[in-house]
Each structure stands twice: as C-alpha cells, then as structure tokens.
Design a protein around this motif. Structure first.
Motif, PDB file in Angstrom:
ATOM      1  N   ASP A  39       0.800  -1.200   0.057  1.00  0.00           N
ATOM      2  CA  ASP A  39      -0.004  -0.060   0.215  1.00  0.00           C
ATOM      3  C   ASP A  39       0.740   1.370   0.038  1.00  0.00           C
ATOM      4  O   ASP A  39       0.518   2.481  -0.833  1.00  0.00           O
ATOM      5  CB  ASP A  39      -0.813   0.056   1.256  1.00  0.00           C
ATOM      6  CG  ASP A  39      -2.149  -1.051   1.224  1.00  0.00           C
ATOM      7  OD1 ASP A  39      -2.573  -1.252   0.201  1.00  0.00           O
ATOM      8  OD2 ASP A  39      -1.878  -1.899   2.292  1.00  0.00           O
ATOM      9  N   VAL A  40       2.030   1.405   0.679  1.00  0.00           N
ATOM     10  CA  VAL A  40       2.873   2.347   1.026  1.00  0.00           C
ATOM     11  C   VAL A  40       4.177   1.964   0.871  1.00  0.00           C
ATOM     12  O   VAL A  40       4.551   0.933   1.548  1.00  0.00           O
ATOM     13  CB  VAL A  40       2.301   3.243   2.486  1.00  0.00           C
ATOM     14  CG1 VAL A  40       3.302   4.289   2.750  1.00  0.00           C
ATOM     15  CG2 VAL A  40       0.798   3.504   2.525  1.00  0.00           C
TER      16      VAL A  40
ATOM     17  N   LEU B  88      -5.752   6.999   0.130  1.00  0.00           N
ATOM     18  CA  LEU B  88      -5.950   5.678  -0.034  1.00  0.00           C
ATOM     19  C   LEU B  88      -7.407   5.410   0.595  1.00  0.00           C
ATOM     20  O   LEU B  88      -7.905   4.521   0.014  1.00  0.00           O
ATOM     21  CB  LEU B  88      -5.234   4.849   0.976  1.00  0.00           C
ATOM     22  CG  LEU B  88      -3.453   4.698   0.423  1.00  0.00           C
ATOM     23  CD1 LEU B  88      -2.779   3.776   1.512  1.00  0.00           C
ATOM     24  CD2 LEU B  88      -3.263   4.609  -1.096  1.00  0.00           C
ATOM     25  N   LYS B  89      -7.823   6.106   1.554  1.00  0.00           N
ATOM     26  CA  LYS B  89      -9.049   5.852   2.252  1.00  0.00           C
ATOM     27  C   LYS B  89     -10.444   6.835   1.811  1.00  0.00           C
ATOM     28  O   LYS B  89     -11.563   6.304   1.625  1.00  0.00           O
ATOM     29  CB  LYS B  89      -9.098   5.851   3.697  1.00  0.00           C
ATOM     30  CG  LYS B  89      -8.208   4.836   4.233  1.00  0.00           C
ATOM     31  CD  LYS B  89      -8.065   4.910   5.820  1.00  0.00           C
ATOM     32  CE  LYS B  89      -7.111   3.940   6.467  1.00  0.00           C
ATOM     33  NZ  LYS B  89      -6.875   4.547   7.775  1.00  0.00           N
TER      34      LYS B  89
ATOM     35  N   THR C  91      -2.483   8.279   3.914  1.00  0.00           N
ATOM     36  CA  THR C  91      -3.588   7.037   4.292  1.00  0.00           C
ATOM     37  C   THR C  91      -5.157   7.568   3.831  1.00  0.00           C
ATOM     38  O   THR C  91      -5.882   7.080   3.630  1.00  0.00           O
ATOM     39  CB  THR C  91      -3.583   6.715   5.558  1.00  0.00           C
ATOM     40  OG1 THR C  91      -3.614   7.911   6.548  1.00  0.00           O
ATOM     41  CG2 THR C  91      -2.514   5.783   6.042  1.00  0.00           C
ATOM     42  N   THR C  92      -5.139   9.078   3.944  1.00  0.00           N
ATOM     43  CA  THR C  92      -6.540   9.893   3.516  1.00  0.00           C
ATOM     44  C   THR C  92      -6.669   9.412   2.140  1.00  0.00           C
ATOM     45  O   THR C  92      -7.868   9.325   1.729  1.00  0.00           O
ATOM     46  CB  THR C  92      -6.406  11.268   3.983  1.00  0.00           C
ATOM     47  OG1 THR C  92      -6.114  11.418   5.452  1.00  0.00           O
ATOM     48  CG2 THR C  92      -7.625  11.934   3.360  1.00  0.00           C
TER      49      THR C  92
ATOM     50  N   TRP D 272       3.094  -1.911   4.192  1.00  0.00           N
ATOM     51  CA  TRP D 272       4.197  -0.993   3.697  1.00  0.00           C
ATOM     52  C   TRP D 272       5.633  -1.429   3.898  1.00  0.00           C
ATOM     53  O   TRP D 272       5.949  -2.459   4.555  1.00  0.00           O
ATOM     54  CB  TRP D 272       4.215   0.051   4.721  1.00  0.00           C
ATOM     55  CG  TRP D 272       4.221  -0.075   6.185  1.00  0.00           C
ATOM     56  CD1 TRP D 272       3.356  -0.432   7.111  1.00  0.00           C
ATOM     57  CD2 TRP D 272       5.478   0.282   6.961  1.00  0.00           C
ATOM     58  NE1 TRP D 272       3.692  -0.793   8.377  1.00  0.00           N
ATOM     59  CE2 TRP D 272       5.285  -0.345   8.289  1.00  0.00           C
ATOM     60  CE3 TRP D 272       6.145   0.617   6.695  1.00  0.00           C
ATOM     61  CZ2 TRP D 272       6.203  -0.244   9.417  1.00  0.00           C
ATOM     62  CZ3 TRP D 272       7.582   0.871   7.717  1.00  0.00           C
ATOM     63  CH2 TRP D 272       7.382   0.427   8.874  1.00  0.00           C
TER      64      TRP D 272
ATOM     65  N   LEU E 164       0.281   3.238  10.314  1.00  0.00           N
ATOM     66  CA  LEU E 164       0.333   2.410   9.139  1.00  0.00           C
ATOM     67  C   LEU E 164      -0.226   1.164   9.165  1.00  0.00           C
ATOM     68  O   LEU E 164      -0.437   0.109   8.523  1.00  0.00           O
ATOM     69  CB  LEU E 164       1.541   2.264   8.203  1.00  0.00           C
ATOM     70  CG  LEU E 164       1.915   3.797   7.672  1.00  0.00           C
ATOM     71  CD1 LEU E 164       3.307   3.479   6.830  1.00  0.00           C
ATOM     72  CD2 LEU E 164       0.828   4.445   6.501  1.00  0.00           C
TER      73      LEU E 164
ATOM     74  N   LEU F  42      -2.156  -1.792   7.181  1.00  0.00           N
ATOM     75  CA  LEU F  42      -1.606  -1.708   5.622  1.00  0.00           C
ATOM     76  C   LEU F  42      -0.068  -2.418   5.494  1.00  0.00           C
ATOM     77  O   LEU F  42       0.512  -2.537   6.392  1.00  0.00           O
ATOM     78  CB  LEU F  42      -1.416  -0.115   5.471  1.00  0.00           C
ATOM     79  CG  LEU F  42      -2.665   0.964   5.448  1.00  0.00           C
ATOM     80  CD1 LEU F  42      -2.327   2.344   5.213  1.00  0.00           C
ATOM     81  CD2 LEU F  42      -3.734   0.291   4.485  1.00  0.00           C
TER      82      LEU F  42
END
Length: 426
Positions: free
Chosen positions: A8-9, A387-388, A384-385, A35, A30, A33
């Motif tokens: 993801d990251v 991604l979400k 993360t914002t 990462w 994180l 997720l």
C-alpha cells in the motif's frame, strides 16, 4: 491504479533523518496496511530499521526493502509500480523531488511529501497537474509542519466561521515543556532547502505568471502587512516578525483553487512568527540578514552549507536536533480571522462588500514536536487519507496543496486523534 500491488505504502528516502522518524510513526499510523521502505543503500536501510526497531520495541525484520535511486529513473518507476502511494522523504526536493513525481505519475501511483519549497511545489503543479489528473494520481506536497497546520487550520476556520471570511493572520508560537538541553533545532537537509529556496526566490514570479495567467480581483478591505517587527496582544503581547516559511504561499494556492473551481471568495492571509524577548528577535535578525546576503552568492552558499552550525548560531546542524529536545517542543499556531456574518453572502465570489467586516474568530492549532514528530504523523495521515477517501478529494487526481486536497475529507479528525488539536478559542 491497479489494486493488486504488493504494498500500500512505500516510504522513500527512509534512511534519512526525516525518513527514520517517518518509519517510527508509521508503525502506528500504517497499522493494518502493507508498507515497506526504499532508498539507494540496502545497508543503510537495514541499519535504520534496526535502530527504529530497538526504539519502538517492535520486530521490523520482515519489512520489505526496495532499492531505488533518484539518479536511476527505471529504479524509481519499479519502486512506484510496487505500491499505491509513495511517501517521499528525500529532499531537498528542488534537486531530488521531480524524478520521483515523474515516476509516480508514469506508474499511476499517488505521491506525498513534506516539501516547504514554493518553487518546487508550484513547478510540479505547473508541469504535472494535467498528467496527474489524466492518470488519476494525487500529488500533494507540504504535508508536514510546512504547511498542514496553516493550510488545514485556515480551512477549519472557514468551516467554523459561519459567514464569509475576508482575512486570516497566523501567529506561530513555540515553547519547551522542560528546560532546553541545547543543540540544534533543524537538520542539515532543512537548512539546505532554505538556502536554495531563498537563493532562487526570483523564480517564483515567472512560475506563478504561467500557473495563474489571470489575477483574482483586488478584494476589499485589503489585509495590510504589519510592520516587520511589532508586538501583538493577540498572542500574549509577544514580538512578531513575518514567518519565512512556505505557509502563506501554500494557503494562497488552496484559496486560489477554491476561487477558481468552487467559486468561493478567497481568504487573504499573512503569516507571522512570535518571540518572547527582544534578545531572541535580535539574534534572528542577525542570522536572517547574514543568511539573506550570503545566499545571493555562490561562495556564500558554499560557506552556509559547510558551516551550518556557525552561521545559524547553533540552530541547524548535520546531526539535527536531539530527540529529547524535539519531544519537549510544543507549538501553537493562532489564527485571527475577520469577515462578515452569515446572511451577507454575495451573489458572485468576485463581488465586493459594501460594509466593513463585522465578525471575528480566533482559532488555534497545536501539538508537539513540530519539526519531525508532528510532521511525520501528518505526512503519513495525508497518505492514508488518499487511500481511504479519494472519493472526497478534488477531481480525479492532480497536483494540490493540502488544504485544497483534503478540505472535504476526515484528515483534520484523524490529526486530532494523533497528537494535533484544532479548536475555536473565541
């Protein structure tokens, strides 16, 4: 963007000073997720993982390591193809930022960074906004202490004002919870960015003339600059000077977006930093004067880079601030907003009010460890914002400042759960 990517990251530039603290904060932020970390030296990346592992008392031995170098475009593309978003900690961004942005857009991968360099940020918007939009990619800079508190704080103030805001003035206050232990407050990378940013400040006029070929109306009443040195009762009668960071330029880009796209009257903004004593002020003026003169010449820049501790009176160093000093540092950004009460809205955002402002508001954004702790938390939450909550972000992608990017998301709420405080005081 492909949804079956390995990670993801990816935290790029993870072995650097900011990267190390981003890894540490990433253990919490994180969670849940997938990462990994990236950089050009596997040995350095392994070493920083071991260092953070010891500090956090957390097993990081299975953390994926990706080798990528800003001088190797193919390695950057391969890195970007492995994740949904790259958290870029590799500065100064004037020198190292653009290749990473290019690789991310080509790979269809989102990108966030903590740049406080207006020339870099506005150049990226000028060059890549359309490409990023076509690829469905978000590129957001200034996701740290420059300039999440100022930009999202202005957005917060506008939401709480219940009317039309004409102007905002911000006043930055920092303090130590415990007796200072001495040592630098800035890492060398931040010092280097400031040197080249000031040296090339004349580039901004040309960039902005292309970025914004049409000017916004001259809104009245105009927010006037305060004297270079003044005292304000607004923040405990402290001494104030113009804040030299990128806060104002970032906020004004967000306000221009709201005007151009959402047809909202843009807020006028000025930013200041406060000092407790005239002795502090004199020290800052001396350093600032020497700094401004020396950045104009190649030899001066070389000396500033070679002897950061000397020319900053100990404020900047290659080692950076001590951890104890960082954790003891608190910040508060006070906002003074003025405008008109609800019910006096105009038909068009370009219209002028016939009466003077009749409403005021005082807002405060605060937290601890602004330089590296709060910065890294804000950076990761910005990632993360995306991604979400990409469905709550503007358009389908593009290059944005944080205020424009996150105004309709829950980022402020998430920041408040992770050490920040946004509040209306009055």
């Amino acid at each position: 963007m492909s949804t079956d990517r390995q990670l993801d990251v990816i935290i790029f530039g993870a072995s650097g000073f900011t990267g190390k603290y981003t890894i540490y904060e990433g253990i919490k932020v994180l969670a849940g997720l997938k990462w990994g970390i990236a950089g050009r030296s596997r040995d350095k990346l392994t070493k920083v993982l071991q260092e953070v592992e010891k500090k956090a008392d957390k097993d990081l031995s299975e953390t994926p390591i990706v080798i990528a170098d800003v001088k190797d475009a193919e390695s950057l593309k391969k890195m970007a193809e492995q994740c949904r978003i790259v958290v870029n900690c590799c500065g100064p961004y004037r020198f190292y930022g653009e290749p990473v942005v290019q690789a991310c857009i080509e790979a269809g991968t989102h990108h966030v960074d903590v740049s406080g360099e207006p020339q870099y940020m506005e150049s990226m918007q000028l060059k890549y906004n359309q490409q990023a939009k076509e690829k469905g990619v978000y590129v957001v800079s200034a996701c740290g202490f420059d300039s999440i508190p100022a930009d999202l704080g202005t957005v917060f103030l506008q939401k709480k004002f219940d009317g039309v805001v004409n102007s905002v003035e911000t006043f930055l206050e920092t303090s130590q919870k415990a007796k200072a232990t001495g040592g630098a407050m800035l890492h060398y990378g931040t010092w280097e960015s400031a040197i080249y940013g000031l040296a090339h400040a004349n580039e901004l006029r040309g960039i902005r003339s292309q970025l914004y070929p049409t000017r916004v109306p001259n809104f009245q009443p105009k927010l006037k600059d305060r004297p270079i040195l003044h005292r304000t009762k607004f923040v405990n009668n402290k001494w104030c000077m113009p804040f030299p960071g990128s806060d104002r330029s970032v906020v004004m880009r967000s306000q221009r977006y709201f005007y151009d796209v959402e047809h909202k009257r843009p807020v006028q903004m000025r930013a200041y930093v406060t000092f407790s004593s005239i002795v502090e002020v004199i020290g800052v003026i001396l350093v600032g004067a020497v700094f401004a003169i020396m950045t104009r010449f190649k030899l001066g820049r070389q000396l500033l880079l070679k002897y950061p501790r000397c020319f900053s009176l100990g404020f900047a160093s290659h080692e950076g601030p001590k951890e104890e000093s960082m954790e003891n540092t608190e910040f508060a950004l006070y906002f003074k907003g003025e405008g008109w009460e609800k019910g006096q809205e105009l038909l068009e955002p370009s219209d002028q009010f016939k009466v003077p402002p009749n409403k005021k508001i005082k807002v405060k954004v605060s937290g601890t460890n602004p330089g590296y702790g709060a910065t890294c938390v804000a950076l990761l939450l910005s990632a993360t914002t995306i991604l979400k909550e990409s469905d709550k972000m503007p358009s389908s992608g593009g290059v944005f400042p944080p205020g424009a990017a996150y105004a309709k998301t829950k980022l402020i709420e998430e920041l408040c759960k992770n050490g920040f405080k946004f509040e209306v005081l009055k």
